[in-house]
Design a protein around this motif. Structure first.
Motif, PDB file in Angstrom:
ATOM      1  N   MET A   1      33.451 -25.676  17.040  1.00  8.20           N
ATOM      2  CA  MET A   1      33.934 -25.216  15.738  1.00  8.20           C
ATOM      3  C   MET A   1      34.742 -23.923  15.924  1.00  8.20           C
ATOM      4  O   MET A   1      34.235 -22.945  16.478  1.00  8.20           O
ATOM      5  N   PRO A   2      36.005 -23.899  15.491  1.00  6.91           N
ATOM      6  CA  PRO A   2      36.896 -22.770  15.812  1.00  6.91           C
ATOM      7  C   PRO A   2      36.351 -21.401  15.412  1.00  6.91           C
ATOM      8  O   PRO A   2      36.518 -20.432  16.164  1.00  6.91           O
ATOM      9  N   ALA A   3      35.714 -21.289  14.245  1.00  3.03           N
ATOM     10  CA  ALA A   3      35.206 -19.982  13.808  1.00  3.03           C
ATOM     11  C   ALA A   3      34.124 -19.476  14.763  1.00  3.03           C
ATOM     12  O   ALA A   3      34.044 -18.271  15.048  1.00  3.03           O
ATOM     13  N   ILE A   4      33.315 -20.395  15.272  1.00  9.02           N
ATOM     14  CA  ILE A   4      32.255 -20.000  16.205  1.00  9.02           C
ATOM     15  C   ILE A   4      32.848 -19.660  17.564  1.00  9.02           C
ATOM     16  O   ILE A   4      32.448 -18.671  18.205  1.00  9.02           O
ATOM     17  N   VAL A   5      33.817 -20.454  18.017  1.00  9.46           N
ATOM     18  CA  VAL A   5      34.496 -20.150  19.285  1.00  9.46           C
ATOM     19  C   VAL A   5      35.188 -18.795  19.194  1.00  9.46           C
ATOM     20  O   VAL A   5      35.149 -17.997  20.137  1.00  9.46           O
ATOM     21  N   LYS A   6      35.806 -18.529  18.065  1.00  4.56           N
ATOM     22  CA  LYS A   6      36.477 -17.244  17.860  1.00  4.56           C
ATOM     23  C   LYS A   6      35.501 -16.080  17.999  1.00  4.56           C
ATOM     24  O   LYS A   6      35.788 -15.078  18.670  1.00  4.56           O
ATOM     25  N   ARG A   7      34.331 -16.219  17.390  1.00  5.33           N
ATOM     26  CA  ARG A   7      33.337 -15.150  17.497  1.00  5.33           C
ATOM     27  C   ARG A   7      32.916 -14.959  18.944  1.00  5.33           C
ATOM     28  O   ARG A   7      32.804 -13.828  19.432  1.00  5.33           O
ATOM     29  N   PHE A   8      32.695 -16.053  19.658  1.00  6.96           N
ATOM     30  CA  PHE A   8      32.283 -15.966  21.061  1.00  6.96           C
ATOM     31  C   PHE A   8      33.362 -15.302  21.909  1.00  6.96           C
ATOM     32  O   PHE A   8      33.071 -14.435  22.743  1.00  6.96           O
TER      33      PHE A   8
ATOM     34  N   MET B   1      25.539 -19.039  12.722  1.00  5.78           N
ATOM     35  CA  MET B   1      26.741 -19.714  12.222  1.00  5.78           C
ATOM     36  C   MET B   1      26.594 -21.230  12.316  1.00  5.78           C
ATOM     37  O   MET B   1      27.000 -21.958  11.402  1.00  5.78           O
ATOM     38  N   GLN B   2      26.022 -21.708  13.414  1.00  7.63           N
ATOM     39  CA  GLN B   2      25.806 -23.150  13.557  1.00  7.63           C
ATOM     40  C   GLN B   2      24.912 -23.682  12.448  1.00  7.63           C
ATOM     41  O   GLN B   2      25.189 -24.743  11.852  1.00  7.63           O
ATOM     42  N   ARG B   3      23.854 -22.955  12.156  1.00  7.30           N
ATOM     43  CA  ARG B   3      22.918 -23.417  11.134  1.00  7.30           C
ATOM     44  C   ARG B   3      23.513 -23.329   9.735  1.00  7.30           C
ATOM     45  O   ARG B   3      23.161 -24.125   8.857  1.00  7.30           O
ATOM     46  N   GLN B   4      24.433 -22.396   9.529  1.00  5.85           N
ATOM     47  CA  GLN B   4      25.107 -22.338   8.239  1.00  5.85           C
ATOM     48  C   GLN B   4      26.018 -23.550   8.055  1.00  5.85           C
ATOM     49  O   GLN B   4      26.086 -24.136   6.964  1.00  5.85           O
ATOM     50  N   ILE B   5      26.707 -23.969   9.115  1.00  7.46           N
ATOM     51  CA  ILE B   5      27.545 -25.160   9.042  1.00  7.46           C
ATOM     52  C   ILE B   5      26.689 -26.391   8.755  1.00  7.46           C
ATOM     53  O   ILE B   5      27.058 -27.249   7.946  1.00  7.46           O
ATOM     54  N   ILE B   6      25.531 -26.468   9.398  1.00  5.92           N
ATOM     55  CA  ILE B   6      24.610 -27.581   9.142  1.00  5.92           C
ATOM     56  C   ILE B   6      24.189 -27.600   7.672  1.00  5.92           C
ATOM     57  O   ILE B   6      24.169 -28.649   7.028  1.00  5.92           O
ATOM     58  N   ARG B   7      23.867 -26.420   7.129  1.00  5.52           N
ATOM     59  CA  ARG B   7      23.497 -26.346   5.706  1.00  5.52           C
ATOM     60  C   ARG B   7      24.675 -26.768   4.826  1.00  5.52           C
ATOM     61  O   ARG B   7      24.488 -27.452   3.809  1.00  5.52           O
ATOM     62  N   ASP B   8      25.890 -26.341   5.198  1.00  7.53           N
ATOM     63  CA  ASP B   8      27.074 -26.733   4.429  1.00  7.53           C
ATOM     64  C   ASP B   8      27.249 -28.251   4.442  1.00  7.53           C
ATOM     65  O   ASP B   8      27.571 -28.860   3.416  1.00  7.53           O
ATOM     66  N   TYR B   9      27.039 -28.860   5.613  1.00  7.79           N
ATOM     67  CA  TYR B   9      27.163 -30.308   5.715  1.00  7.79           C
ATOM     68  C   TYR B   9      26.098 -31.006   4.871  1.00  7.79           C
ATOM     69  O   TYR B   9      26.371 -32.011   4.212  1.00  7.79           O
ATOM     70  N   GLU B  10      24.885 -30.471   4.884  1.00  3.22           N
ATOM     71  CA  GLU B  10      23.817 -31.069   4.082  1.00  3.22           C
ATOM     72  C   GLU B  10      24.130 -30.969   2.587  1.00  3.22           C
ATOM     73  O   GLU B  10      23.875 -31.901   1.830  1.00  3.22           O
TER      74      GLU B  10
ATOM     75  N   LEU C   1      26.339 -28.589  16.785  1.00  2.00           N
ATOM     76  CA  LEU C   1      25.451 -28.967  15.683  1.00  2.00           C
ATOM     77  C   LEU C   1      24.080 -29.366  16.205  1.00  2.00           C
ATOM     78  O   LEU C   1      23.052 -29.047  15.592  1.00  2.00           O
ATOM     79  N   LEU C   2      24.059 -30.087  17.338  1.00  2.00           N
ATOM     80  CA  LEU C   2      22.775 -30.449  17.947  1.00  2.00           C
ATOM     81  C   LEU C   2      22.011 -29.195  18.357  1.00  2.00           C
ATOM     82  O   LEU C   2      20.809 -29.076  18.098  1.00  2.00           O
ATOM     83  N   ILE C   3      22.701 -28.253  18.984  1.00  2.00           N
ATOM     84  CA  ILE C   3      22.058 -26.999  19.392  1.00  2.00           C
ATOM     85  C   ILE C   3      21.489 -26.273  18.180  1.00  2.00           C
ATOM     86  O   ILE C   3      20.382 -25.732  18.219  1.00  2.00           O
ATOM     87  N   GLY C   4      22.241 -26.282  17.074  1.00  2.00           N
ATOM     88  CA  GLY C   4      21.796 -25.594  15.867  1.00  2.00           C
ATOM     89  C   GLY C   4      20.556 -26.206  15.246  1.00  2.00           C
ATOM     90  O   GLY C   4      19.869 -25.544  14.455  1.00  2.00           O
ATOM     91  N   MET C   5      20.256 -27.461  15.593  1.00  2.00           N
ATOM     92  CA  MET C   5      19.095 -28.131  15.013  1.00  2.00           C
ATOM     93  C   MET C   5      17.884 -28.103  15.947  1.00  2.00           C
ATOM     94  O   MET C   5      16.830 -28.648  15.609  1.00  2.00           O
ATOM     95  N   LEU C   6      18.038 -27.461  17.117  1.00  2.00           N
ATOM     96  CA  LEU C   6      16.930 -27.363  18.062  1.00  2.00           C
ATOM     97  C   LEU C   6      16.293 -25.983  18.007  1.00  2.00           C
ATOM     98  O   LEU C   6      16.590 -25.173  17.132  1.00  2.00           O
ATOM     99  N   ASP C   7      15.427 -25.690  18.974  1.00  3.01           N
ATOM    100  CA  ASP C   7      14.681 -24.437  18.974  1.00  3.01           C
ATOM    101  C   ASP C   7      15.597 -23.221  19.093  1.00  3.01           C
ATOM    102  O   ASP C   7      16.676 -23.294  19.688  1.00  3.01           O
ATOM    103  N   ASP C   8      15.115 -22.079  18.580  1.00  2.00           N
ATOM    104  CA  ASP C   8      15.892 -20.848  18.657  1.00  2.00           C
ATOM    105  C   ASP C   8      16.221 -20.465  20.098  1.00  2.00           C
ATOM    106  O   ASP C   8      17.270 -19.873  20.370  1.00  2.00           O
ATOM    107  N   GLU C   9      15.338 -20.790  21.021  1.00  2.00           N
ATOM    108  CA  GLU C   9      15.494 -20.363  22.412  1.00  2.00           C
ATOM    109  C   GLU C   9      16.382 -21.285  23.246  1.00  2.00           C
ATOM    110  O   GLU C   9      16.580 -21.064  24.438  1.00  2.00           O
TER     111      GLU C   9
END
Length: 448
Positions: free
Chosen positions: A200-207, A219-228, A319-327
């Protein structure tokens, strides 16, 4: 600082502009993958004037089509709302953005095509857009481009890699020559960063700007919430709860050994046909990739698959990473504590990269469960099995597909692993991070 990333759509848009008899263009894709930014950059670099209407932000512009679809009338209605715009024939791009909010805009494309004075691009999120309606309104007078989130090559561009460097890497691939250890280790580290960050470009930009992973998971989890939220808003004619349930259960199925999308394990007592619409909707929305099981591993691929037996992957591994554990970010970079998730993550990133490179996704598992293959591609003459190995263990299925006479369309295979480039006479071994180059490799590598 506003970073404008180079995207693969850039060269497509230039080629589109240079066509002598081009149709209006519709750029389709999931939310937040960079459609609008790319089109705006293209307009700035290639036109004297841009007329941009965002129907999500400027809903009052939907009535510009109320008086009919003649170009002069539409432009007149626009100028009354937006005085002072420049309409220079041959040098103006008209950009209708978020057309899912105003699908009747597509009906005007025939008029713009026949008029020929202005280039027109439409863009919209695949969520909520009724493409059946748009197809019927614009059939024969549009060209479609499906855009996805950034692939690993675009990620390399974002962190500063040049075309010459990428071409040098490709030369090692086509010559089947191992990469120097320093280059291999550097690319491997960047690839693990890419798995964590996603495309996702906004996340890549931050990185890229901060050079660390702070805030990435949020940011990943916010995108997931937006999709939901979009699922609940736009999944018309379907049981929205089922679409949402299917979306949320994808990591569970990816972590299972079989990886098959068992509907009964989403909702007790339900059958596959009751969820077909949910999976199709997620696929059409650009959120997931679907891989279909081949009934037998032979060509043509599209003539030998079972549409009712499939596996589901996220279209962006972030998105998969955002739905897994924090660590999970630290686990990926260190290679520790991943357990069953490791196979799921690497298979998802392989599906992600293959899909973005233009491969259709197919897998195979025989009735006895003794022979299984993750993906397939093809060169000009052969079916090419692709095995994804999160660990450097045996490749029994790959060897059987290559050596047994019953699989006549298979002459060689590809193993994706944490290994350098090599060939053992039966299959190529390539590092995961070169998956984006396989399409070109299979086109240029000639094996009789």
């Amino acid at each position: 600082m506003d970073i404008m990333f180079r995207r693969k759509i850039d060269s497509f848009l230039i080629d589109w502009k240079n066509q002598k008899d081009k149709n209006p263009l519709i750029v389709r894709g999931a939310r937040q993958i960079g459609k609008t930014k790319s089109i705006e950059k293209f307009a700035k670099d290639n036109y004297e004037s841009l007329v941009e209407i965002n129907f999500a932000l400027q809903n009052d512009y939907c009535d510009i089509f109320n008086d009919g679809y003649e170009v002069d009338q539409i432009l007149k209605n626009i100028t009354y709302k937006k005085p002072g715009i420049k309409l220079i024939p041959g040098k103006t791009l008209i950009f209708f953005d978020e057309i899912q909010k105003c699908p009747t805009a597509a009906t005007s494309l025939k008029s713009f095509k026949l008029d020929g004075r202005f280039d027109v691009i439409c863009s919209g999120s695949l969520m909520g857009i009724n493409y059946q309606e748009i197809e019927s309104n614009a059939v024969g007078y549009k060209e479609d481009y499906d855009m996805k989130s950034m692939d690993f090559e675009e990620f390399l561009w974002a962190v500063g890699y040049t075309d010459d460097q990428i071409e040098e890497i490709y030369r090692h691939l086509i010559e089947v020559k191992a990469l120097p250890s320093s280059i291999f280790n550097t690319l491997d580290k960047l690839f693990k960063d890419f798995i964590v960050v996603g495309g996702m470009p906004a996340i890549v930009k931050r990185f890229v700007m901060q050079k660390n992973f702070s805030g990435i998971l949020k940011m990943q989890r916010q995108i997931i919430r937006d999709y939901e939220e979009d699922i609940m808003k736009y999944a018309k004619g379907l049981d929205k709860a089922r679409v949402l349930n299917a979306f949320r259960k994808i990591p569970v199925f990816l972590s299972n050994e079989n990886k098959k999308f068992f509907i009964s394990k989403i909702e007790q007592g339900k059958k596959g046909r009751e969820y077909v619409g949910a999976v199709d909707w997620l696929k059409q929305a650009g959120i997931i990739n679907v891989s279909y099981c081949l009934e037998e591993p032979k060509l043509p691929l599209k003539g030998h698959y079972n549409p009712d037996n499939y596996r589901v992957y996220f279209m962006d591994t972030g998105l998969l990473i955002g739905m897994l554990d924090d660590e999970i970010q630290d686990d990926i970079r260190s290679g520790n504590n991943l357990n069953t998730c490791k196979g799921a993550i690497y298979e998802n990133i392989a599906a992600d990269m293959l899909s973005k490179a233009g491969h259709d996704l197919f897998f195979y598992k025989d009735a006895k469960g003794q022979l299984e293959m993750d993906f397939f591609a093809r060169d000009k003459e052969h079916l090419v099995p692709i095995e994804v190995k999160s660990e450097d263990n045996s490749t029994t299925s790959l060897n059987n597909l290559i050596t047994k006479e019953k699989y006549a369309d298979v002459k060689y295979g590809i193993k994706l692993a944490h290994k350098n480039i090599g060939f053992n006479g039966k299959f190529f071994t390539f590092p995961y991070f070169l998956t984006f180059m396989l399409k070109r490799f299979l086109k240029e590598n000639i094996i009789k």
